[in-house]
Write an enzyme that holds these catalytic residues in place. Structure first.
Site, PDB file in Angstrom:
ATOM      1  N   CYS A 115     -10.621  10.031 -13.267  1.00 18.67           N
ATOM      2  CA  CYS A 115     -10.117  10.279 -13.120  1.00 18.67           C
ATOM      3  C   CYS A 115      -8.536  10.380 -14.562  1.00 18.67           C
ATOM      4  O   CYS A 115      -7.796  10.787 -15.692  1.00 18.67           O
ATOM      5  CB  CYS A 115      -8.964   9.187 -12.432  1.00 18.67           C
ATOM      6  SG  CYS A 115      -9.682   9.777 -11.117  1.00 18.67           S
ATOM      7  N   HIS A 252      -1.471   9.208 -14.440  1.00 19.76           N
ATOM      8  CA  HIS A 252      -2.925   9.833 -13.212  1.00 19.76           C
ATOM      9  C   HIS A 252      -2.031   9.681 -11.674  1.00 19.76           C
ATOM     10  O   HIS A 252      -1.594   7.645 -11.664  1.00 19.76           O
ATOM     11  CB  HIS A 252      -3.719   8.888 -13.783  1.00 19.76           C
ATOM     12  CG  HIS A 252      -5.343   9.772 -12.250  1.00 19.76           C
ATOM     13  ND1 HIS A 252      -4.996  10.513 -11.943  1.00 19.76           N
ATOM     14  CD2 HIS A 252      -5.902   8.413 -11.638  1.00 19.76           C
ATOM     15  CE1 HIS A 252      -6.194  10.761 -10.979  1.00 19.76           C
ATOM     16  NE2 HIS A 252      -6.065   8.910 -10.814  1.00 19.76           N
ATOM     17  N   ASN A 282      -4.434  12.793  -5.264  1.00 19.25           N
ATOM     18  CA  ASN A 282      -5.223  12.852  -6.510  1.00 19.25           C
ATOM     19  C   ASN A 282      -6.447  13.728  -6.662  1.00 19.25           C
ATOM     20  O   ASN A 282      -6.829  14.042  -6.096  1.00 19.25           O
ATOM     21  CB  ASN A 282      -5.978  11.046  -6.486  1.00 19.25           C
ATOM     22  CG  ASN A 282      -6.961  10.550  -7.636  1.00 19.25           C
ATOM     23  OD1 ASN A 282      -6.809  11.482  -8.399  1.00 19.25           O
ATOM     24  ND2 ASN A 282      -7.207   9.319  -7.034  1.00 19.25           N
TER      25      ASN A 282
HETATM   26  N1  ACO Z   1      -6.214   5.460   7.733  1.00 18.76           N
HETATM   27  C1  ACO Z   1      -6.025   4.143   8.442  1.00 18.76           C
HETATM   28  N2  ACO Z   1      -6.557   2.952   7.735  1.00 18.76           N
HETATM   29  C2  ACO Z   1      -7.706   3.098   6.824  1.00 18.76           C
HETATM   30  C3  ACO Z   1      -7.614   4.046   6.357  1.00 18.76           C
HETATM   31  C4  ACO Z   1      -7.283   5.922   7.246  1.00 18.76           C
HETATM   32  N3  ACO Z   1      -6.709   7.192   6.128  1.00 18.76           N
HETATM   33  N4  ACO Z   1      -8.663   4.053   5.612  1.00 18.76           N
HETATM   34  C5  ACO Z   1      -8.623   2.304   5.517  1.00 18.76           C
HETATM   35  N5  ACO Z   1      -8.571   1.960   6.918  1.00 18.76           N
HETATM   36  C6  ACO Z   1      -8.266   1.425   6.984  1.00 18.76           C
HETATM   37  C7  ACO Z   1      -9.864   0.069   6.610  1.00 18.76           C
HETATM   38  O1  ACO Z   1     -11.111   0.601   7.215  1.00 18.76           O
HETATM   39  C8  ACO Z   1      -9.256  -0.975   7.568  1.00 18.76           C
HETATM   40  O2  ACO Z   1      -9.403  -1.757   8.431  1.00 18.76           O
HETATM   41  P1  ACO Z   1      -9.362  -2.968   8.342  1.00 18.76           P
HETATM   42  O3  ACO Z   1      -8.849  -4.151   8.027  1.00 18.76           O
HETATM   43  O4  ACO Z   1      -9.152  -2.461  10.402  1.00 18.76           O
HETATM   44  O5  ACO Z   1     -11.037  -2.922   7.946  1.00 18.76           O
HETATM   45  C9  ACO Z   1      -7.841  -1.098   6.440  1.00 18.76           C
HETATM   46  O6  ACO Z   1      -7.133   0.233   6.481  1.00 18.76           O
HETATM   47  C10 ACO Z   1      -7.681  -1.823   5.485  1.00 18.76           C
HETATM   48  O7  ACO Z   1      -8.362  -1.003   4.254  1.00 18.76           O
HETATM   49  P2  ACO Z   1      -8.756  -0.855   2.741  1.00 18.76           P
HETATM   50  O8  ACO Z   1      -9.882  -0.589   1.791  1.00 18.76           O
HETATM   51  O9  ACO Z   1      -8.491  -2.936   2.653  1.00 18.76           O
HETATM   52  O10 ACO Z   1      -6.889  -0.831   2.062  1.00 18.76           O
HETATM   53  P3  ACO Z   1      -6.081  -0.426   0.863  1.00 18.76           P
HETATM   54  O11 ACO Z   1      -4.674  -1.283   1.192  1.00 18.76           O
HETATM   55  O12 ACO Z   1      -6.534  -1.748   0.188  1.00 18.76           O
HETATM   56  O13 ACO Z   1      -5.214   1.016   0.502  1.00 18.76           O
HETATM   57  C11 ACO Z   1      -6.430   2.271  -0.795  1.00 18.76           C
HETATM   58  C12 ACO Z   1      -6.721   1.708   0.674  1.00 18.76           C
HETATM   59  C13 ACO Z   1      -5.330   3.501  -0.419  1.00 18.76           C
HETATM   60  C14 ACO Z   1      -7.751   2.944  -1.177  1.00 18.76           C
HETATM   61  C15 ACO Z   1      -6.162   1.189  -2.163  1.00 18.76           C
HETATM   62  O14 ACO Z   1      -7.346   0.291  -2.066  1.00 18.76           O
HETATM   63  C16 ACO Z   1      -5.977   2.125  -3.266  1.00 18.76           C
HETATM   64  O15 ACO Z   1      -5.519   2.858  -3.843  1.00 18.76           O
HETATM   65  N6  ACO Z   1      -7.304   1.856  -4.706  1.00 18.76           N
HETATM   66  C17 ACO Z   1      -7.417   2.713  -5.276  1.00 18.76           C
HETATM   67  C18 ACO Z   1      -8.099   4.310  -5.849  1.00 18.76           C
HETATM   68  C19 ACO Z   1      -8.103   4.573  -6.933  1.00 18.76           C
HETATM   69  O16 ACO Z   1      -7.147   3.795  -7.609  1.00 18.76           O
HETATM   70  N7  ACO Z   1      -8.436   5.378  -7.604  1.00 18.76           N
HETATM   71  C20 ACO Z   1      -8.721   5.627  -8.938  1.00 18.76           C
HETATM   72  C21 ACO Z   1      -9.542   6.285  -9.345  1.00 18.76           C
HETATM   73  S1  ACO Z   1      -9.935   7.958  -8.706  1.00 18.76           S
HETATM   74  C22 ACO Z   1     -10.970   8.097  -9.377  1.00 18.76           C
HETATM   75  O17 ACO Z   1     -11.321   7.801 -10.001  1.00 18.76           O
HETATM   76  C23 ACO Z   1     -12.003   9.139  -9.039  1.00 18.76           C
END
Ligand code: ACO
Length: 325
Positions: A115, A252, A282
């Site tokens: 990214c 990004h 993304n």
């Molecule tokens: N729909 C519904 N529920 C979901 C989904 C979905 N699509 N995905 C995960 N959940 C659930 C999980 O199973 C979890 O459930 P549980 O509590 O029952 O176990 C709950 O939602 C919370 O999951 P988390 O992963 O803890 O959610 P979080 O608030 O951290 O959000 C996210 C997830 C959006 C991925 C976030 O962590 C994020 O944005 N991280 C950074 C990603 C990023 O910046 N990437 C950049 C680099 S990308 C690259 O380099 C290719």
């Protein structure tokens, strides 16, 4: 003191025709529009057609950038293409772009910083120009992340999309002050200790396949605001500028919460952050030039503005560039 500066003279972008909404994804995996918008800001993503390759997206964006700059493909000295989803393992996807734009001299290659790829490619091309090894560069970020998605994994498949963006850099000159037009400074970092928190579960030398993207999202999130804040501080300190001097942040587009959190840390108004993640999710290396293009098209970024581009991605990698428009 006269210095060489790389001036961005044209920008282009391309998104595949097919749009997949959050509602459509919710028919395939256990998710909802509410969850996706609330956690990320994403409303839809574009997905490449089966016969549409990363090079096709890159070529469309490059042609638009060349036209915007009024430059012919044959006038480009170097192409630096950032991608983690190349058409083939070899040769570089940049080679196909080189042939397509009629550039029969110079050199073309890919860089892979996921990214952060566009910022890495921009810095590499800027260095060629400032070293006097190139006069004009084509810098591209192009991805088909849909091809490395596990479409049954709701924690990742809702986050990514396909697209491409490109800019033309041309050698200009300045006085060596922050008032100069062009790229004022760029800063790159990586920390390989975290290579496994965001990666594919395959690769040519390990599984002989491309594999699917796997991410420990919460850990990535934690590193993102910290790393982005430190590299922004570094870029400002290198130029003697302050956060108040920044007219636009072109980040990004990974997660709206990361973008809001980073801007808040510097006391920068959310109105100054270019956000396009709602429209294309993304798109990895393509997301910075896609956001840049939209802010140029709607007239937000104008001549003289100070633009901060920043990104973080797998590796981990992160970087920032300050550009006077
Ligand atoms: N729909 C519904 N529920 C979901 C989904 C979905 N699509 N995905 C995960 N959940 C659930 C999980 O199973 C979890 O459930 P549980 O509590 O029952 O176990 C709950 O939602 C919370 O999951 P988390 O992963 O803890 O959610 P979080 O608030 O951290 O959000 C996210 C997830 C959006 C991925 C976030 O962590 C994020 O944005 N991280 C950074 C990603 C990023 O910046 N990437 C950049 C680099 S990308 C690259 O380099 C290719």
């Amino acid at each position: 003191m006269s210095v060489v500066r790389s001036i961005i003279s044209g920008c282009g972008s391309y998104l595949p025709e097919r749009i997949v909404t959050n509602e459509e994804l919710a028919e395939r995996v256990d998710t909802s529009d509410e969850w996706i918008v609330g956690r990320t800001g994403i409303r839809q993503r574009h997905i490449a057609a089966d016969d549409e390759l990363t090079s096709d997206l890159a070529i469309r964006a490059s042609q638009e950038a060349l036209a915007a700059a009024g430059v012919e493909g044959a006038e480009i000295d170097v192409i630096v293409l950032a991608t983690s989803t190349p058409d083939q393992t070899m040769p570089a996807t940049a080679a196909k772009v080189q042939a397509a734009i009629g550039m029969d001299d110079g050199f073309a290659f890919d860089v892979q910083a996921v990214c952060s790829g566009f910022i890495f490619a921009l810095a590499v091309a800027d260095n060629f120009i400032r070293a006097g090894q190139a006069e004009r560069a084509l810098v591209i970020g192009a991805e088909t992340f849909s091809r490395i998605m596990d479409w049954e994994d709701r924690s990742t498949c809702v986050l990514f999309g396909d697209g491409a963006g490109a800019v033309i850099l041309e050698a200009g000159s300045g006085d060596g002050t922050p008032a100069d037009r062009g790229i004022l400074t760029s800063h790159l970092h990586s920390d390989g200790r975290h290579h496994d928190i965001l990666c594919t579960d395959g690769g040519v030398s390990s599984t002989r396949t491309a594999g699917f993207l796997r991410m420990r999202g919460r850990e990535v999130f934690r590193h993102a605001v910290t790393n982005l804040s430190s590299v922004i501080t570094e870029a400002l300190e290198a130029t003697g500028l302050t956060a108040e001097d920044i007219d636009w942040i072109v980040p990004h587009q990974a997660n709206k919460r990361i973008l809001d959190g980073t801007a808040k840390k510097f006391g920068i108004s959310p109105d100054k952050v270019i956000i396009t993640i709602d429209k294309h999710a993304n798109t990895s290396a393509a997301s910075v030039p896609l956001a840049l293009k939209s802010a140029l098209d709607d007239g937000r970024i104008k001549r003289g503005d100070l633009v901060l581009m920043e990104a973080m991605g797998a590796g981990l990698t992160w970087g920032a560039a300050l550009v006077r428009w």
